[in-house]
Design a protein around this motif. Structure first.
Motif, PDB file in Angstrom:
ATOM      1  N   ILE A 189       3.983  24.469  88.733  1.00 33.49           N
ATOM      2  CA  ILE A 189       4.879  23.411  89.179  1.00 33.49           C
ATOM      3  C   ILE A 189       4.343  22.102  88.599  1.00 33.49           C
ATOM      4  N   GLN A 190       5.222  21.313  88.026  1.00 33.11           N
ATOM      5  CA  GLN A 190       4.807  20.059  87.415  1.00 33.11           C
ATOM      6  C   GLN A 190       4.455  19.034  88.494  1.00 33.11           C
ATOM      7  N   ILE A 191       3.445  18.225  88.220  1.00 32.95           N
ATOM      8  CA  ILE A 191       3.031  17.197  89.170  1.00 32.95           C
ATOM      9  C   ILE A 191       4.124  16.148  89.354  1.00 32.95           C
ATOM     10  N   THR A 192       5.051  16.095  88.393  1.00 36.38           N
ATOM     11  CA  THR A 192       6.159  15.150  88.471  1.00 36.38           C
ATOM     12  C   THR A 192       7.378  15.715  89.207  1.00 36.38           C
ATOM     13  N   ASP A 193       7.311  16.980  89.609  1.00 37.15           N
ATOM     14  CA  ASP A 193       8.402  17.586  90.358  1.00 37.15           C
ATOM     15  C   ASP A 193       8.624  16.793  91.651  1.00 37.15           C
ATOM     16  N   PRO A 194       9.866  16.543  92.039  1.00 38.58           N
ATOM     17  CA  PRO A 194      10.128  15.744  93.243  1.00 38.58           C
ATOM     18  C   PRO A 194       9.426  16.255  94.494  1.00 38.58           C
ATOM     19  N   ILE A 195       9.381  17.567  94.691  1.00 38.70           N
ATOM     20  CA  ILE A 195       8.725  18.090  95.893  1.00 38.70           C
ATOM     21  C   ILE A 195       7.211  17.959  95.779  1.00 38.70           C
ATOM     22  N   ALA A 196       6.666  18.053  94.559  1.00 41.42           N
ATOM     23  CA  ALA A 196       5.230  17.839  94.356  1.00 41.42           C
ATOM     24  C   ALA A 196       4.870  16.391  94.655  1.00 41.42           C
ATOM     25  N   ARG A 197       5.721  15.468  94.277  1.00 44.95           N
ATOM     26  CA  ARG A 197       5.488  14.055  94.569  1.00 44.95           C
ATOM     27  C   ARG A 197       5.604  13.789  96.075  1.00 44.95           C
ATOM     28  N   TYR A 198       6.555  14.452  96.719  1.00 45.63           N
ATOM     29  CA  TYR A 198       6.725  14.278  98.165  1.00 45.63           C
ATOM     30  C   TYR A 198       5.440  14.640  98.907  1.00 45.63           C
ATOM     31  N   TYR A 199       4.822  15.748  98.520  1.00 47.93           N
ATOM     32  CA  TYR A 199       3.593  16.194  99.189  1.00 47.93           C
ATOM     33  C   TYR A 199       2.334  15.546  98.615  1.00 47.93           C
ATOM     34  N   GLY A 200       2.496  14.741  97.586  1.00 41.92           N
ATOM     35  CA  GLY A 200       1.322  14.093  96.993  1.00 41.92           C
ATOM     36  C   GLY A 200       0.372  15.076  96.349  1.00 41.92           C
ATOM     37  N   LEU A 201       0.915  16.120  95.721  1.00 47.19           N
ATOM     38  CA  LEU A 201       0.069  17.163  95.135  1.00 47.19           C
ATOM     39  C   LEU A 201      -0.741  16.632  93.963  1.00 47.19           C
ATOM     40  N   ARG A 202      -1.930  17.180  93.810  1.00 46.98           N
ATOM     41  CA  ARG A 202      -2.808  16.822  92.683  1.00 46.98           C
ATOM     42  C   ARG A 202      -2.922  18.015  91.739  1.00 46.98           C
ATOM     43  N   ARG A 203      -3.253  17.755  90.498  1.00 45.41           N
ATOM     44  CA  ARG A 203      -3.451  18.841  89.529  1.00 45.41           C
ATOM     45  C   ARG A 203      -4.548  19.774  90.007  1.00 45.41           C
ATOM     46  N   GLY A 204      -4.289  21.073  89.882  1.00 49.10           N
ATOM     47  CA  GLY A 204      -5.276  22.054  90.306  1.00 49.10           C
ATOM     48  C   GLY A 204      -5.012  22.617  91.693  1.00 49.10           C
ATOM     49  N   GLN A 205      -4.149  21.953  92.461  1.00 45.28           N
ATOM     50  CA  GLN A 205      -3.829  22.482  93.781  1.00 45.28           C
ATOM     51  C   GLN A 205      -2.836  23.633  93.654  1.00 45.28           C
ATOM     52  N   VAL A 206      -2.738  24.441  94.710  1.00 41.45           N
ATOM     53  CA  VAL A 206      -1.787  25.545  94.759  1.00 41.45           C
ATOM     54  C   VAL A 206      -0.905  25.359  95.985  1.00 41.45           C
ATOM     55  N   VAL A 207       0.388  25.562  95.808  1.00 44.03           N
ATOM     56  CA  VAL A 207       1.335  25.431  96.909  1.00 44.03           C
ATOM     57  C   VAL A 207       2.017  26.777  97.140  1.00 44.03           C
ATOM     58  N   LYS A 208       2.159  27.128  98.399  1.00 47.66           N
ATOM     59  CA  LYS A 208       2.829  28.359  98.815  1.00 47.66           C
ATOM     60  C   LYS A 208       4.288  28.040  99.114  1.00 47.66           C
ATOM     61  N   ILE A 209       5.212  28.806  98.516  1.00 50.54           N
ATOM     62  CA  ILE A 209       6.638  28.558  98.680  1.00 50.54           C
ATOM     63  C   ILE A 209       7.263  29.757  99.390  1.00 50.54           C
ATOM     64  N   ILE A 210       7.937  29.475 100.484  1.00 49.95           N
ATOM     65  CA  ILE A 210       8.516  30.533 101.313  1.00 49.95           C
ATOM     66  C   ILE A 210      10.037  30.402 101.297  1.00 49.95           C
ATOM     67  N   ARG A 211      10.694  31.437 100.777  1.00 51.44           N
ATOM     68  CA  ARG A 211      12.155  31.447 100.721  1.00 51.44           C
ATOM     69  C   ARG A 211      12.693  32.570 101.617  1.00 51.44           C
ATOM     70  N   PRO A 212      13.856  32.348 102.212  1.00 49.56           N
ATOM     71  CA  PRO A 212      14.463  33.432 102.998  1.00 49.56           C
ATOM     72  C   PRO A 212      14.915  34.575 102.103  1.00 49.56           C
ATOM     73  N   SER A 213      14.801  35.807 102.609  1.00 48.29           N
ATOM     74  CA  SER A 213      15.212  36.993 101.851  1.00 48.29           C
ATOM     75  C   SER A 213      16.054  37.887 102.750  1.00 48.29           C
ATOM     76  N   GLU A 214      17.177  38.341 102.223  1.00 50.82           N
ATOM     77  CA  GLU A 214      18.067  39.194 103.013  1.00 50.82           C
ATOM     78  C   GLU A 214      17.443  40.547 103.313  1.00 50.82           C
ATOM     79  N   THR A 215      16.559  41.027 102.429  1.00 56.99           N
ATOM     80  CA  THR A 215      15.973  42.356 102.606  1.00 56.99           C
ATOM     81  C   THR A 215      14.619  42.308 103.312  1.00 56.99           C
ATOM     82  N   ALA A 216      13.757  41.369 102.904  1.00 53.32           N
ATOM     83  CA  ALA A 216      12.396  41.335 103.446  1.00 53.32           C
ATOM     84  C   ALA A 216      12.206  40.275 104.537  1.00 53.32           C
ATOM     85  N   GLY A 217      13.217  39.479 104.793  1.00 55.26           N
ATOM     86  CA  GLY A 217      13.076  38.417 105.786  1.00 55.26           C
ATOM     87  C   GLY A 217      12.618  37.111 105.150  1.00 55.26           C
TER      88      GLY A 217
END
Length: 216
Positions: free
Chosen positions: A179-207
Motif C-alpha cells: 500500500i502506498q504511503i500516499t494512499d488516502p487511508i494510509a494518510r488517515y492512519y498516519g502510516l509510516r514506511r515499513g509498517q503493516v496494516v491488516k485489512i478486513i473485508r466482509p465475505s459471503e462465504t467465510a464471513g
C-alpha cells in the motif's frame, strides 16, 4: 479583518466538520480522545469558540492512550490560513505554520486552506529529523473517508504483531502486497514506511476476508 478570523456561518460549519474528522482520525490512531469531543455538535462548537474566532484557536493536543507520559507521541493539529511564506522566519522565531510548543512535540498535523509553497515544502523536509509533519488540505477532511461504505476495516499492526505474522507464514515483509504511503487511508492512519496494516473485508462465504499490506 485580521488574517484567520472566521465570522461567516458557512466557514464555521466547514471548520466544525473538519475538526470532527480530525478528532476521529486522532482516535483511530490511538490518541486519547474523550467521547464528548467526538459527540460535539455544531452548536457546542460555536458555544466553545464563539460566533467569531481565528483558525489558529483550533489547536488540538493529544497523547497516546498506551503511554500518556511519553511526549514524543503527542500529536498537534493546527488550522491555518497560511500556505507558508516564501522567506524563512527571523532568527530565533518559530515558523508561523508550526505549533508554539515545537520543543515538546515530535509529531504534528497541519490542516491548511492552500497548497504549500516550494519553500514551505523544503522547510518541512529539513525539520523531519526533529518533528514528523503531515499536511492535509481542509477539503480532504470535510468527510471521514474511513466511514465510506466501500472502505473496509483497517488495523495497524504493532511491531510485535508484524513479527508474528511474518514468522507464521515464513515471509519477508517485502513479499506482502503493498500500500502506498500516499494512499488516502494510509494518510488517515498516519502510516509510516515499513509498517503493516491488516485489512478486513466482509465475505459471503467465510464471513470475513483478511489481507495484509506493507507500507511503501
Amino acid at each position: 479583518m485580521s488574517a484567520g478570523l472566521v465570522t461567516d456561518e458557512v466557514t464555521m460549519g466547514r471548520l466544525y466538520r473538519i475538526r470532527r474528522t480530525v478528532m476521529q482520525m486522532l482516535r483511530d490512531r490511538g490518541y486519547l480522545v474523550v467521547e464528548h469531543e467526538l459527540a460535539t455538535t455544531r452548536r457546542d462548537f460555536l458555544r466553545k469558540f464563539g460566533e467569531s474566532f481565528h483558525r489558529e484557536d483550533l489547536l488540538i493536543n493529544k497523547y497516546k492512550k498506551n503511554d500518556p507520559s511519553d511526549q514524543v507521541s503527542l500529536s498537534s493539529a493546527q488550522f491555518s490560513t497560511r500556505s507558508c511564506p516564501n522567506t524563512p522566519p527571523p532568527p530565533g522565531q518559530l515558523h508561523p505554520l508550526l505549533p508554539a510548543a515545537l520543543d515538546r512535540i515530535r509529531q504534528a498535523v497541519l490542516v491548511l486552506q492552500q497548497n504549500l509553497t516550494p519553500f514551505a515544502k523544503s522547510f518541512l523536509i529539513e525539520l523531519e529529523p526533529k518533528i514528523h509533519l503531515e499536511v492535509f488540505q481542509e477539503a480532504e477532511l470535510l468527510i471521514n473517508i474511513k466511514e465510506h461504505v466501500l472502505v473496509p476495516e483497517h488495523q495497524v499492526l504493532t511491531n510485535e504483531e508484524k513479527k508474528t505474522l511474518l514468522e507464521r507464514y515464513t515471509l519477508k515483509e517485502t513479499q506482502l502486497p503493498r500500500i502506498q504511503i500516499t494512499d488516502p487511508i494510509a494518510r488517515y492512519y498516519g502510516l509510516r514506511r515499513g509498517q503493516v496494516v491488516k485489512i478486513i473485508r466482509p465475505s459471503e462465504t467465510a464471513g470475513r476476508y483478511v489481507t495484509y499490506r506493507y507500507v511503501v
